[in-house]
Write a protein that holds these residues in place. Structure first.
Motif, PDB file in Angstrom:
ATOM      1  N   VAL A   1      -8.657 -35.687  38.695  1.00  0.00           N
ATOM      2  CA  VAL A   1      -8.212 -34.848  37.590  1.00  0.00           C
ATOM      3  C   VAL A   1      -8.815 -35.340  36.276  1.00  0.00           C
ATOM      4  N   CYS A   2      -8.769 -36.630  36.050  1.00  0.00           N
ATOM      5  CA  CYS A   2      -9.251 -37.178  34.780  1.00  0.00           C
ATOM      6  C   CYS A   2     -10.753 -36.967  34.611  1.00  0.00           C
ATOM      7  N   THR A   3     -11.501 -37.139  35.696  1.00  0.00           N
ATOM      8  CA  THR A   3     -12.941 -36.881  35.634  1.00  0.00           C
ATOM      9  C   THR A   3     -13.214 -35.428  35.278  1.00  0.00           C
ATOM     10  N   ALA A   4     -12.451 -34.530  35.891  1.00  0.00           N
ATOM     11  CA  ALA A   4     -12.620 -33.101  35.619  1.00  0.00           C
ATOM     12  C   ALA A   4     -12.233 -32.759  34.186  1.00  0.00           C
ATOM     13  N   VAL A   5     -11.153 -33.355  33.676  1.00  0.00           N
ATOM     14  CA  VAL A   5     -10.722 -33.101  32.297  1.00  0.00           C
ATOM     15  C   VAL A   5     -11.791 -33.565  31.319  1.00  0.00           C
ATOM     16  N   ARG A   6     -12.277 -34.780  31.508  1.00  0.00           N
ATOM     17  CA  ARG A   6     -13.299 -35.300  30.589  1.00  0.00           C
ATOM     18  C   ARG A   6     -14.562 -34.443  30.630  1.00  0.00           C
ATOM     19  N   GLY A   7     -14.911 -33.956  31.820  1.00  0.00           N
ATOM     20  CA  GLY A   7     -16.092 -33.124  31.942  1.00  0.00           C
ATOM     21  C   GLY A   7     -15.937 -31.759  31.302  1.00  0.00           C
ATOM     22  N   ALA A   8     -14.697 -31.272  31.240  1.00  0.00           N
ATOM     23  CA  ALA A   8     -14.439 -29.941  30.672  1.00  0.00           C
ATOM     24  C   ALA A   8     -14.277 -29.969  29.157  1.00  0.00           C
ATOM     25  N   LEU A   9     -14.013 -31.140  28.596  1.00  0.00           N
ATOM     26  CA  LEU A   9     -13.817 -31.247  27.155  1.00  0.00           C
ATOM     27  C   LEU A   9     -15.138 -31.076  26.411  1.00  0.00           C
TER      28      LEU A   9
ATOM     29  N   GLY B   1      -9.790 -22.231  28.289  1.00  0.00           N
ATOM     30  CA  GLY B   1     -11.073 -22.392  28.971  1.00  0.00           C
ATOM     31  C   GLY B   1     -11.109 -23.659  29.798  1.00  0.00           C
ATOM     32  N   ILE B   2     -10.486 -24.709  29.294  1.00  0.00           N
ATOM     33  CA  ILE B   2     -10.414 -25.965  30.046  1.00  0.00           C
ATOM     34  C   ILE B   2      -9.516 -25.798  31.267  1.00  0.00           C
ATOM     35  N   ILE B   3      -8.411 -25.083  31.114  1.00  0.00           N
ATOM     36  CA  ILE B   3      -7.534 -24.792  32.251  1.00  0.00           C
ATOM     37  C   ILE B   3      -8.310 -24.026  33.327  1.00  0.00           C
ATOM     38  N   ASP B   4      -9.113 -23.057  32.905  1.00  0.00           N
ATOM     39  CA  ASP B   4      -9.918 -22.286  33.855  1.00  0.00           C
ATOM     40  C   ASP B   4     -10.969 -23.171  34.528  1.00  0.00           C
ATOM     41  N   ALA B   5     -11.582 -24.066  33.745  1.00  0.00           N
ATOM     42  CA  ALA B   5     -12.595 -24.955  34.307  1.00  0.00           C
ATOM     43  C   ALA B   5     -11.997 -25.884  35.357  1.00  0.00           C
ATOM     44  N   LEU B   6     -10.794 -26.375  35.102  1.00  0.00           N
ATOM     45  CA  LEU B   6     -10.119 -27.223  36.094  1.00  0.00           C
ATOM     46  C   LEU B   6      -9.801 -26.430  37.353  1.00  0.00           C
ATOM     47  N   ALA B   7      -9.393 -25.189  37.165  1.00  0.00           N
ATOM     48  CA  ALA B   7      -9.038 -24.353  38.316  1.00  0.00           C
ATOM     49  C   ALA B   7     -10.234 -24.141  39.245  1.00  0.00           C
ATOM     50  N   THR B   8     -11.428 -24.024  38.670  1.00  0.00           N
ATOM     51  CA  THR B   8     -12.614 -23.835  39.505  1.00  0.00           C
ATOM     52  C   THR B   8     -12.906 -25.064  40.357  1.00  0.00           C
ATOM     53  N   GLN B   9     -12.335 -26.200  39.973  1.00  0.00           N
ATOM     54  CA  GLN B   9     -12.503 -27.429  40.747  1.00  0.00           C
ATOM     55  C   GLN B   9     -11.283 -27.737  41.617  1.00  0.00           C
ATOM     56  N   GLY B  10     -10.405 -26.747  41.741  1.00  0.00           N
ATOM     57  CA  GLY B  10      -9.248 -26.916  42.607  1.00  0.00           C
ATOM     58  C   GLY B  10      -8.122 -27.721  41.993  1.00  0.00           C
ATOM     59  N   ILE B  11      -8.045 -27.726  40.665  1.00  0.00           N
ATOM     60  CA  ILE B  11      -7.005 -28.478  39.956  1.00  0.00           C
ATOM     61  C   ILE B  11      -6.164 -27.504  39.143  1.00  0.00           C
TER      62      ILE B  11
ATOM     63  N   SER C   1       1.523 -34.371  29.602  1.00  0.00           N
ATOM     64  CA  SER C   1       0.937 -33.340  28.748  1.00  0.00           C
ATOM     65  C   SER C   1       0.186 -33.992  27.603  1.00  0.00           C
ATOM     66  N   VAL C   2      -0.956 -33.433  27.270  1.00  0.00           N
ATOM     67  CA  VAL C   2      -1.780 -33.956  26.188  1.00  0.00           C
ATOM     68  C   VAL C   2      -2.252 -32.810  25.302  1.00  0.00           C
ATOM     69  N   ARG C   3      -2.644 -33.171  24.106  1.00  0.00           N
ATOM     70  CA  ARG C   3      -3.224 -32.198  23.175  1.00  0.00           C
ATOM     71  C   ARG C   3      -4.735 -32.396  23.121  1.00  0.00           C
ATOM     72  N   ILE C   4      -5.463 -31.299  23.157  1.00  0.00           N
ATOM     73  CA  ILE C   4      -6.907 -31.333  22.995  1.00  0.00           C
ATOM     74  C   ILE C   4      -7.155 -31.193  21.501  1.00  0.00           C
TER      75      ILE C   4
END
Length: 371
Positions: free
Chosen positions: A356-364, A296-306, A283-286
């Motif tokens: 996952v990490c690529t998707a997280v960085r892209g959503a931030l 919104g980041i959780i939703d963005a990850l979900a659209t990428q299947g994460i 777990s991390v803090r944004i």
């Protein structure tokens, strides 16, 4: 789809499960119940272990065994799963909710000390996301004020502090074996302790208050909190594989730290000095994010299947908590608002983690939000 969690079940679990099935002992009697308890004693270093139906009933049994009852105050952290406060209400005690540390996200010993009153009887610490609370400081506080120290170690099997394993860091400790936990029995829990009187009380209460030697004679009002032999068979296999399962989880977290650690937009949960955590959820803090931005980041990850999920909401914000028990816990509030839990389970591959990490960085956001 990369799920946030999934159990790691293999041939050994299947072998033991079928053996329990074939034996005909599918309810709460059978040798796997005993084997699971002995394996827990070995892994935790505790003198006594009692398995039960789930982690919430484990908490209830721990409070009952410790003599916590109507009107007693039990100090608990604001940042935890709802089962922690539910169990306090089960025994008609009063939860006193305090803040957590900005570093480890676990209960703040200074806040505990400040919250003690003549009615305080217990401290119930939580090993959040597998990080042990500061039991060194909590032990000193508990001893100074004559309080019971309970560890909600639902998420920290295999962790340790200064060489002492989770399960032996408090007067009573509890575990959960839900499907997403470090080891699982589907549903299940356990209570560990060094005290023979607590252990005897737990064994009696989980079995309808039955007398230790006289069957069908019930000395006290008890509960049907027993674990089935079928569930214990799965648990025994998982406990025998615990070292392997935990090593894989640590490998997952090492990959996350390597790939996300340099990103200043994120703040990871810190490890306290002398602690060796068992990573349940990475777990991390944004940093500085609002809950809307985090979601919104959780939703963005979900659209990428994460799949991911928010860090626990504050327990005092639950609608059933009386207004006079809703304390202010600003550190916990910020962690809860900013926090996100990423996929964490033993079979997660390095390629999955990189995705996952690529998707997280892209959503931030491009830079840290101001908040």
């Amino acid at each position: 789809m990369i799920p946030v969690s999934e159990p790691d079940l293999g041939p050994l679990e299947r072998e033991y499960l079928l053996d329990a099935f074939d034996s005909g002992w599918i309810s709460s009697r059978g040798h796997y119940v005993v084997r699971a308890e002995k394996q827990l004693e070995f892994l935790t270093g505790a003198s006594y272990a009692s398995v039960c139906s789930n982690g919430t009933t484990a908490l209830h049994l721990a409070l009952l065994a410790g003599g916590i009852s109507r009107g007693d105050e039990v100090i608990i952290p604001s940042l935890t799963y709802v089962a922690t406060i539910n169990a306090v209400y089960y025994v008609d005690a009063v939860p006193v909710i305090v803040d957590v540390l900005d570093s480890t996200w676990c209960i703040d010993p200074a806040a505990v000390e400040a919250a003690i009153t003549p009615r305080t009887t217990a401290i119930l610490a939580v090993d959040l996301y597998g990080q042990t609370a500061n039991y060194i400081a909590l032990r000193q506080i508990a001893d100074r004020h004559g309080l019971l120290l309970i560890a909600d170690a639902a998420e920290s099997l295999g962790a340790s502090l200064n060489g002492t394993p989770a399960g032996a860091l408090a007067d009573i400790s509890t575990f959960s074996f839900f499907g997403n936990k470090v080891v699982t029995s589907g549903e299940g829990g356990a209570v560990t302790t060094e005290r023979a009187d607590f252990h005897a009380r737990i064994q009696q209460l989980r079995n309808q208050g039955n007398h230790a030697t006289q069957r069908y004679f019930h000395e006290v009002v008890g509960f049907n909190y027993r674990m089935t032999n079928v569930a214990a068979a799965i648990l025994t296999a998982q406990l025998e594989r615990a070292e392997e399962l935990i090593a894989h989880r640590r490998r997952v977290v090492d990959d996350y730290v390597r790939l996300l650690g340099p990103d200043t937009r994120l703040r990871a949960q810190q490890v306290s000095m002398g602690a060796v955590p068992t990573p349940w959820m990475f777990s991390v803090r944004i940093a500085g994010a609002s809950s809307i931005e985090r979601d919104g980041i959780i939703d963005a990850l979900a659209t990428q299947g994460i799949e991911s999920r928010p860090v626990f909401p504050l327990i005092q914000d639950m609608p059933f908590v009386p207004v006079n028990q809703r304390t202010s816990t600003p550190v916990a509030e910020q962690i809860s608002r900013e926090g996100i839990s990423l996929p964490t389970y033993p079979r997660l591959t390095s390629d999955d983690i990189a995705t996952v990490c690529t998707a997280v960085r892209g959503a931030l956001p491009p830079t840290s939000p101001v908040g």
